[in-house]
Write an enzyme that holds these catalytic residues in place. Structure first.
Site, PDB file in Angstrom:
ATOM      1  N   ALA A 155       0.839  -1.204   0.000  1.00 55.10           N
ATOM      2  CA  ALA A 155       0.000   0.000   0.000  1.00 55.10           C
ATOM      3  C   ALA A 155       0.871   1.249   0.000  1.00 55.10           C
ATOM      4  O   ALA A 155       0.625   2.207  -0.751  1.00 55.10           O
ATOM      5  CB  ALA A 155      -0.930  -0.002   1.209  1.00 55.10           C
ATOM      6  N   TYR A 156       1.897   1.258   0.834  1.00 55.53           N
ATOM      7  CA  TYR A 156       2.806   2.403   0.911  1.00 55.53           C
ATOM      8  C   TYR A 156       3.523   2.610  -0.418  1.00 55.53           C
ATOM      9  O   TYR A 156       3.570   3.727  -0.954  1.00 55.53           O
ATOM     10  CB  TYR A 156       3.826   2.178   2.032  1.00 55.53           C
ATOM     11  CG  TYR A 156       4.818   3.301   2.188  1.00 55.53           C
ATOM     12  CD1 TYR A 156       4.484   4.454   2.878  1.00 55.53           C
ATOM     13  CD2 TYR A 156       6.095   3.201   1.639  1.00 55.53           C
ATOM     14  CE1 TYR A 156       5.401   5.482   3.027  1.00 55.53           C
ATOM     15  CE2 TYR A 156       7.019   4.212   1.780  1.00 55.53           C
ATOM     16  CZ  TYR A 156       6.658   5.364   2.475  1.00 55.53           C
ATOM     17  OH  TYR A 156       7.564   6.390   2.605  1.00 55.53           O
TER      18      TYR A 156
END
Length: 278
Positions: A155-156
């Site tokens: 996600a990051y």
């Protein structure tokens, strides 16, 4: 001997994620250059004391970057208070949990994207009329995660790759206005956010096997200095540590070599197994 005045003196900057870490260090260094800084962060309890520490050149504006209407209101307040906006630094971000795509909760994944990517979009969109009116400068905080595979923090990495792509498109769109756009790429920085991730046993094991120059976090001071130097020079790119430009230049070659074999690297395989069953 006369001290050379910074070209930033009396400029007005809007800085998100300003309550600590890279944002707080950047804010302190900007005010030392004579910049009037609007500090934006959702953590009002940390933000207000920091603003007070910096004196009358700084003001706290508690707001969450996921709140588009709130950002538009606050940006208008900043422009009214300081007479305009010259610089926007979209720096707010979160790491999210250490988890595989299969294990992460959907709401957690989406929150990272909402803060890190949509928060940048909200910040830029709200400030754009003010900063382009002054042929100003916009800095977006991305990461080396935009250029390398980042299992267990997908996600990051996805959000930071989005920030990079957004910044490159924005740079071209704003070229005719005289407004410059920079993108900041950092490796690991010694913030509370990064420290919490890097102390996980499986990840720490992998980092111990990497060259120290790559695996060791840089100081917040170095990151803040790089940010302010980039703002002062209206740089297209800001990097820290020194090896980041080489990594970005060789990203395609790195992917061709690393992607097929990385999953078989024992510390990484243990990390994936660890977080998948956490």
């Amino acid at each position: 001997m006369r001290t050379r005045q910074s070209p930033l003196t009396d400029r007005v900057a809007v800085l998100t994620g300003a309550a600590g870490g890279i944002g707080g260090e950047t804010a302190l260094r900007l005010t030392a250059k004579g910049v009037r800084v609007a500090l934006l962060d959702r953590d009002a309890d940390r933000l207000r004391p920091l603003a007070a520490k910096m004196g009358d050149r700084a003001a706290a504006f508690p707001v969450d970057v996921t709140d588009r209407d709130g950002l538009e209101r606050v940006t208008a307040e900043v422009a009214d208070r300081f007479g305009g906006i010259d610089i926007v630094i979209a720096n707010a971000g979160i790491s999210g949990p250490l988890a595989t795509v299969a294990a992460i909760k959907p709401a957690e994944f989406e929150q990272v994207v909402e803060v890190n990517l949509l928060g940048v979009w909200h910040t830029v969109r709200a400030a754009l009329p003010y900063v382009t009116a002054r042929r100003g400068y916009i800095m977006l905080t991305s990461s080396i995660a935009a250029a390398i595979p980042c299992p267990t923090v997908a996600a990051y990495a996805s959000s930071k790759a989005g920030v990079e792509a957004f910044g490159r498109a924005l740079r071209i769109e704003l070229a005719h206005t005289g407004t410059a756009v920079g993108i900041a790429y950092f490796g690991a920085v010694d913030t509370g956010l990064v420290h919490g991730l890097m102390t996980r046993p499986s990840l720490a094991d992998g980092l111990q096997k990497m060259p120290k120059v790559i695996g060791a976090p840089i100081s917040v001071s170095r990151a803040g200095a790089a940010m302010v130097n980039g703002v002062e020079r209206r740089s297209r790119s800001v990097y820290a540590p020194w090896w980041v430009p080489g990594l970005l230049a060789l990203r395609s070659q790195f992917a061709a070599v690393a992607d097929p074999v990385a999953g078989r690297f024992p510390p990484l395989a243990r990390l994936i197994k660890d977080v998948d069953h956490a």
